[in-house]
Enzyme design. Sequence first.
Site, PDB file in Angstrom:
ATOM      1  N   LYS A 207      74.246  29.477  55.795  1.00  0.00           N
ATOM      2  CA  LYS A 207      73.409  28.229  55.846  1.00  0.00           C
ATOM      3  C   LYS A 207      73.918  27.106  56.180  1.00  0.00           C
ATOM      4  O   LYS A 207      74.816  26.620  55.370  1.00  0.00           O
ATOM      5  CB  LYS A 207      72.286  28.225  54.969  1.00  0.00           C
TER       6      LYS A 207
ATOM      7  N   GLU B 202      61.036  32.564  53.684  1.00  0.00           N
ATOM      8  CA  GLU B 202      61.867  32.396  52.496  1.00  0.00           C
ATOM      9  C   GLU B 202      60.977  31.462  51.593  1.00  0.00           C
ATOM     10  O   GLU B 202      60.438  30.442  51.830  1.00  0.00           O
ATOM     11  CB  GLU B 202      63.045  31.409  52.968  1.00  0.00           C
TER      12      GLU B 202
END
Length: 217
Positions: free
Chosen positions: A128, A38
């Site tokens: 998340k 990421e």
Amino acid sequence: MTEWALPNGIVAVVRLPHATDLRALAGALAAGGVGAVEITLTTPGALEGIRGLAARDDPSGSSVGAGSVLDERSARDVVAAGARFVVSPTLDEAVVRVCREANVPCMPGALTPRELLDAWRAGASPIKLFPASLVGPGYLRDVLGPLPFLRLVPSGGVSLDNAAAWIRAGAAGVSVGGALVSPSLVAEEAWDRLTERARALVERVAEARRQPAEAPA
């Protein structure tokens, strides 16, 4: 929306103060078994780096995504650049919509049970858990008691030392930033040491996944 499988349960978060050789960085992580990288939009050169890693001739074997995506315009930019997944610190319906239209997995951030449920209802999976440093594995385990269908990925404060505890508590995976992609290691271009760190993390997560999940209180 496309569900993100997270095959080895690890997302390496690249948040750096200066531009770097993202291809070499991703290659070092992939050599250690971490393929989901990421690149946060707070990192200089992030969009160009995502575009380069997403190119068909990328030799690193990485699945590159974009982090810190806060709005619709940014979501469209990273999807156009080739991001394979999109991560946000909060739930933004416009970001989710762009990802759904592009068939790209979207992992928004949430913390409270209400926020987590709202993200799930918006179509996000996994979600998340952020900032995980405020709570801990016990919190995740307790949330999964009444909400067992959630797939949660803690982010913020996750390290090589506590990653296994998160997995045993029921996390679908872990999102690891500075404890894995250390700015000092990157600045030194110590790619071998980064690979060793990635390999150690992969082994700990794999071992934790082989153990039965801890039951909620």
